[in-house]
Design a protein around this motif. Sequence first.
Motif, mmCIF file in Angstrom:
data_model
loop_
_atom_site.group_PDB
_atom_site.id
_atom_site.type_symbol
_atom_site.label_atom_id
_atom_site.label_comp_id
_atom_site.label_asym_id
_atom_site.label_seq_id
_atom_site.Cartn_x
_atom_site.Cartn_y
_atom_site.Cartn_z
ATOM 1 N N ILE A 1 0.215 -1.716 0.177
ATOM 2 C CA ILE A 1 -0.069 -0.193 0.429
ATOM 3 C C ILE A 1 1.065 1.152 0.195
ATOM 4 C CG2 ILE A 1 -1.357 1.187 1.195
ATOM 5 C CD1 ILE A 1 -2.642 -1.832 2.420
ATOM 6 N N ALA A 2 1.929 1.390 0.639
ATOM 7 C CA ALA A 2 2.525 2.077 1.463
ATOM 8 C C ALA A 2 4.149 2.087 1.474
ATOM 9 C CB ALA A 2 2.219 3.050 2.228
ATOM 10 N N PRO A 3 4.888 1.866 0.534
ATOM 11 C CA PRO A 3 5.966 1.540 0.445
ATOM 12 C C PRO A 3 7.366 1.837 1.448
ATOM 13 C CG PRO A 3 5.861 1.539 -2.395
ATOM 14 C CD PRO A 3 4.676 2.110 -1.108
ATOM 15 N N GLN A 4 7.156 3.710 1.519
ATOM 16 C CA GLN A 4 7.896 4.251 2.286
ATOM 17 C C GLN A 4 7.611 4.461 3.808
ATOM 18 O OE1 GLN A 4 4.782 4.864 0.158
ATOM 19 N NE2 GLN A 4 3.605 6.914 0.657
ATOM 20 N N ALA A 5 6.838 3.425 3.966
ATOM 21 C CA ALA A 5 6.518 3.566 5.412
ATOM 22 C C ALA A 5 7.638 1.679 5.506
ATOM 23 C CB ALA A 5 5.272 2.586 5.877
ATOM 24 N N ARG A 6 8.786 1.969 4.456
ATOM 25 C CA ARG A 6 9.912 0.506 4.384
ATOM 26 C C ARG A 6 10.482 0.862 6.229
ATOM 27 N NH1 ARG A 6 11.136 -3.759 2.497
ATOM 28 N NH2 ARG A 6 10.394 -3.523 0.790
ATOM 29 N N GLY A 7 10.754 0.613 7.415
ATOM 30 C CA GLY A 7 11.193 0.756 8.359
ATOM 31 C C GLY A 7 10.559 1.544 9.275
ATOM 32 N N LYS A 8 9.772 1.424 9.060
ATOM 33 C CA LYS A 8 8.622 1.819 10.421
ATOM 34 C C LYS A 8 7.624 1.250 10.389
ATOM 35 C CE LYS A 8 5.852 5.172 8.456
ATOM 36 N NZ LYS A 8 5.257 6.579 8.479
ATOM 37 N N VAL A 9 7.705 -0.429 10.260
ATOM 38 C CA VAL A 9 6.573 -1.470 10.121
ATOM 39 C C VAL A 9 7.389 -2.501 10.965
ATOM 40 C CG1 VAL A 9 4.648 -2.818 8.987
ATOM 41 C CG2 VAL A 9 5.505 -0.697 8.358
ATOM 42 N N PHE A 10 6.691 -2.942 12.032
ATOM 43 C CA PHE A 10 7.079 -4.300 12.998
ATOM 44 C C PHE A 10 5.924 -4.784 13.163
ATOM 45 C CE2 PHE A 10 10.367 -1.066 13.372
ATOM 46 C CZ PHE A 10 11.591 -0.956 13.170
ATOM 47 N N LEU A 11 6.328 -6.039 13.446
ATOM 48 C CA LEU A 11 5.528 -6.474 14.869
ATOM 49 C C LEU A 11 5.077 -6.209 16.213
ATOM 50 C CD1 LEU A 11 6.802 -10.669 13.544
ATOM 51 C CD2 LEU A 11 4.300 -9.686 12.782
ATOM 52 N N LEU A 12 4.225 -6.504 16.370
ATOM 53 C CA LEU A 12 3.870 -6.317 17.244
ATOM 54 C C LEU A 12 4.702 -7.295 18.649
ATOM 55 C CD1 LEU A 12 2.438 -4.479 19.974
ATOM 56 C CD2 LEU A 12 0.375 -6.396 19.631
ATOM 57 N N GLY A 13 5.219 -8.185 18.418
ATOM 58 C CA GLY A 13 5.954 -9.531 18.797
ATOM 59 C C GLY A 13 7.264 -9.436 18.253
ATOM 60 N N LYS A 14 7.582 -7.993 18.330
ATOM 61 C CA LYS A 14 9.279 -8.287 17.676
ATOM 62 C C LYS A 14 10.020 -8.329 18.884
ATOM 63 C CE LYS A 14 12.671 -5.077 16.490
ATOM 64 N NZ LYS A 14 13.400 -6.108 15.169
ATOM 65 N N TRP A 15 10.011 -8.044 20.186
ATOM 66 C CA TRP A 15 10.607 -8.179 21.392
ATOM 67 C C TRP A 15 10.448 -9.507 21.462
ATOM 68 C CZ3 TRP A 15 13.924 -4.927 20.056
ATOM 69 C CH2 TRP A 15 13.896 -3.556 20.028
ATOM 70 N N GLN A 16 9.420 -10.211 21.357
ATOM 71 C CA GLN A 16 9.952 -11.635 21.600
ATOM 72 C C GLN A 16 10.106 -12.687 20.296
ATOM 73 O OE1 GLN A 16 6.891 -9.483 22.000
ATOM 74 N NE2 GLN A 16 7.788 -9.643 23.891
ATOM 75 N N ASN A 17 11.098 -12.131 19.780
ATOM 76 C CA ASN A 17 11.915 -13.066 19.110
ATOM 77 C C ASN A 17 10.655 -13.354 17.170
ATOM 78 O OD1 ASN A 17 14.211 -14.035 20.503
ATOM 79 N ND2 ASN A 17 12.851 -15.633 21.104
ATOM 80 N N ASN A 18 10.147 -11.569 17.244
ATOM 81 C CA ASN A 18 9.486 -11.183 16.348
ATOM 82 C C ASN A 18 8.061 -12.546 16.137
ATOM 83 O OD1 ASN A 18 10.737 -9.269 14.584
ATOM 84 N ND2 ASN A 18 12.249 -10.978 14.074
ATOM 85 N N ARG A 19 7.233 -12.708 17.312
ATOM 86 C CA ARG A 19 6.574 -13.781 17.757
ATOM 87 C C ARG A 19 5.564 -12.786 16.710
ATOM 88 N NH1 ARG A 19 5.820 -15.764 23.346
ATOM 89 N NH2 ARG A 19 4.936 -13.134 23.551
#
Length: 146
Positions: free
Chosen positions: A95-113
């Motif tokens: 939808i918005a390629p410019q968002a790269r770098g600011k989109v993460f899993l909510l579970g990032k700090w749980q091994n990208n759960r």
Amino acid sequence: MFKKILIICIGNICRSPTAEILLRETLASSDIEVSSAGLAALVENPIEPTARIVLEEHGFVHTAHKASQLTTQAVCGSDLILVMEQGHINSILNIAPQARGKVFLLGKWQNNREISDPYRQGKPAFVHAYALIEEAVHAWAQRLAR
């Protein structure tokens, strides 16, 4: 510094509003704005009844949530976008390629759960999703409150 955080799932009636409510409460003493939307939102629908019950059982008073559809404008206006599944990252970047770098899993700090969708499943699925969301929200809050 993050000022606007957007939390995404599919329908915006189960996982993302739960995470929005928990993160907003956790960051209440900051000036960070937290909102949520869906990739295929059930627009204007309230939070799913079982998700609401689980929130209430954890002491959260139900707010007047209404599902909203993710827009390019919302993506561009957010400093951080948290999603439930890896596929959601790909959908947002389509939808918005410019968002790269600011989109993460909510579970990032749980091994990208990833946090599976409990929609149309029994209450145990909602309780499980809530527990995963709560753990992930606290991990993000520790990093955001610095």
